[in-house]
Design an enzyme around this catalytic site. Structure first.
Site, PDB file in Angstrom:
ATOM      1  N   CYS A 254      26.779  -2.951  30.180  1.00 23.96           N
ATOM      2  CA  CYS A 254      27.121  -4.460  30.379  1.00 23.96           C
ATOM      3  C   CYS A 254      26.746  -4.707  31.773  1.00 23.96           C
ATOM      4  CB  CYS A 254      28.741  -4.846  30.211  1.00 23.96           C
ATOM      5  SG  CYS A 254      29.426  -3.808  28.456  1.00 23.96           S
ATOM      6  N   GLY A 258      23.940  -7.950  37.714  1.00 23.28           N
ATOM      7  CA  GLY A 258      23.015  -6.778  38.366  1.00 23.28           C
ATOM      8  C   GLY A 258      23.312  -6.510  39.500  1.00 23.28           C
ATOM      9  N   ASP A 304      23.246  -4.603  22.222  1.00 27.40           N
ATOM     10  CA  ASP A 304      24.664  -4.579  22.329  1.00 27.40           C
ATOM     11  C   ASP A 304      24.999  -3.043  22.526  1.00 27.40           C
ATOM     12  OD1 ASP A 304      27.309  -4.205  21.583  1.00 27.40           O
ATOM     13  OD2 ASP A 304      27.203  -5.613  19.894  1.00 27.40           O
ATOM     14  N   CYS A 376      37.512  -6.789  36.180  1.00 26.92           N
ATOM     15  CA  CYS A 376      37.785  -7.541  37.203  1.00 26.92           C
ATOM     16  C   CYS A 376      39.087  -8.229  36.571  1.00 26.92           C
ATOM     17  CB  CYS A 376      36.670  -8.521  37.520  1.00 26.92           C
ATOM     18  SG  CYS A 376      36.107  -9.544  36.195  1.00 26.92           S
TER      19      CYS A 376
END
Length: 436
Positions: A254, A258, A304, A376
């Site tokens: 995921c 970047g 995925d 997060c």
């Protein structure tokens, strides 16, 4: 051809977020392209501010409206919402806000809307004391958070939730990650000072520099050359915890946008075999652009993560960073649209997805390898509780305790709350795979 009014554009963006479920980062650029760049700061302020305080403004609007608006007329409510933010937070003169907002409403060929906007905004100023009192007595208005999130924060953080709400409503600082392969933090602080940019080190994060005031990246010394990147200090901890070394096979799961991918490579140089997996092709473009600016290389795989047959060649990884999709409740100060986009029911769904991704990542981790789980989020259902469930069903998994000066120890992993040491809210847990 006349440009659209900035207030009309702001209401349009707010409407797309609140009624159509678009993210602010997706809705705002299209609006910006229709007006001169000189108007972008005001547009951004109106959009970000209106969404940041939308729960409070909604309470006020409910008091000011004689009858609730019909669903098809929700755009009028969003136009008034933007105007209320400008009146009470930006302190633009009343006549300018009222007249311009009424003009926008009339320009949309809805005569009744102009009359309603005029009446509501004038009534708001007459009842200012009542509205400000409501911002102290009504919980949603006071903390400017939706009720479900207030309840969850109170449950998870009974001693900290008011401070979390205050941090979420504050403006986030601009934080940089210094590429220590190209220079030291101290030398970069000197370069910033020479350029007239005030900044300071973040004591708990060795690569982080926090600016006193945000600047355009074009004004950052060496940005185009890859000397520095924009990244919150909490996010910079991922590469340190992963501790990838030359010769390791590394998976950044995921991976978009970047920043963490780049930091892992900056720490270990070019002697890593790093695969970055991201299922969204547009977001993968951002990863590619980031690596190109920094002159870094990785194997970019648009797939995925859960569909192993689509991307995995059967060779296990020594290090895996799983920066899992989450509620993003730790970064509301940067993305205030989260208050409008997230729902209570999302959390259980996200937790199930996170557990699935943990199990998939564990399958491709080599014995003796390390997996860093990051979100997060500040909600325990996505963090410590996920790790507890994972450890219960994976007999070869062991948690490595994180000994650090940042954040706070949880039952599993370590949590940073929004605003602590100037950082975003972030969660980390380190897992090691026992040899067979």
């Amino acid at each position: 051809m006349a440009q659209p009014d900035v207030r009309e554009l702001a209401a349009q963006v707010v409407h797309e977020v609140r009624r159509q479920g678009r993210s602010l980062s997706a809705a705002l650029p299209g609006a910006e392209r229709t007006i001169d760049a000189a108007m972008w700061p005001l547009l951004r302020e109106l959009c970000y501010g209106s969404l940041r305080y939308a729960p409070r403004l909604d309470v006020w609007l409910g008091l000011l409206l004689t009858h609730p608006l019909r669903k098809r007329d929700a755009w009028v409510g969003d136009l008034i919402l933007v105007a209320l933010y400008e009146l009470f937070f930006l302190h633009t003169p009343d006549y300018a806000v009222v007249s311009e907002t009424v003009r926008v409403a009339r320009g949309l060929k809805q005569p009744w809307a102009g009359k309603l906007v005029n009446a509501v905004l004038r009534n708001a100023r007459r009842r200012e004391a009542e509205l400000l009192a409501l911002a102290q007595t009504d919980e949603i208005a006071r903390y400017a958070h939706p009720q479900w999130l207030l309840a969850q924060l109170r449950e998870d953080w009974p001693d900290d939730w008011p401070q979390i709400c205050a941090a979420n409503n504050a403006r986030a600082p601009m934080t940089l990650r210094v590429n220590t392969r190209r220079g030291t933090v101290a030398s970069y602080l000197d370069r910033l000072a020479t350029a007239g940019v005030a900044a300071r080190k973040v004591p708990t994060v060795p690569t982080a520099v926090m600016l006193d005031k945000a600047v355009d990246v074009a004004d950052l010394p060496g940005f185009a050359d890859g000397d520095v990147s924009v990244q919150d200090a909490a996010a910079q901890l991922a590469a340190e915890l992963l501790d990838a070394a030359p010769g390791h096979r590394v998976l950044d799961a995921c991976a978009a946008p970047g920043g963490k991918t780049a930091h892992i490579l900056e720490r270990a140089g070019h002697a890593l075999e790093l695969s970055a997996v991201e299922k969204d092709a547009q977001r993968m473009q951002r990863v590619a652009e980031t690596l190109r600016r920094l002159n870094l290389d990785a194997c970019l795989v648009t797939a995925d993560l859960a569909q192993l047959d689509a991307w995995w060649n059967g060779q296990p990884f020594d290090r895996i960073l799983l920066d899992a999709p989450c509620s993003a409740t730790g970064v509301i100060r940067r993305h205030p649209d989260i208050k409008s986009l997230r729902r209570d029911a999302d959390i259980a769904s996200l937790s199930r997805q996170q557990q699935q991704l943990l199990d998939v990542a564990w399958r491709v981790l080599a014995p003796g390898g390390r997996l860093v789980y990051a979100t997060c989020s500040i909600l325990r259902a996505e963090n410590a509780l996920n790790i507890r469930r994972f450890l219960a069903r994976q007999p070869d998994a062991r948690e490595s305790l994180i000994d650090a000066r940042w954040g706070r120890a949880e039952s599993h992993g370590r949590q940073i709350l929004p605003g602590e040491d100037g950082m975003d809210g972030f969660y980390y847990a380190c897992l090691s795979k026992q040899p067979a």
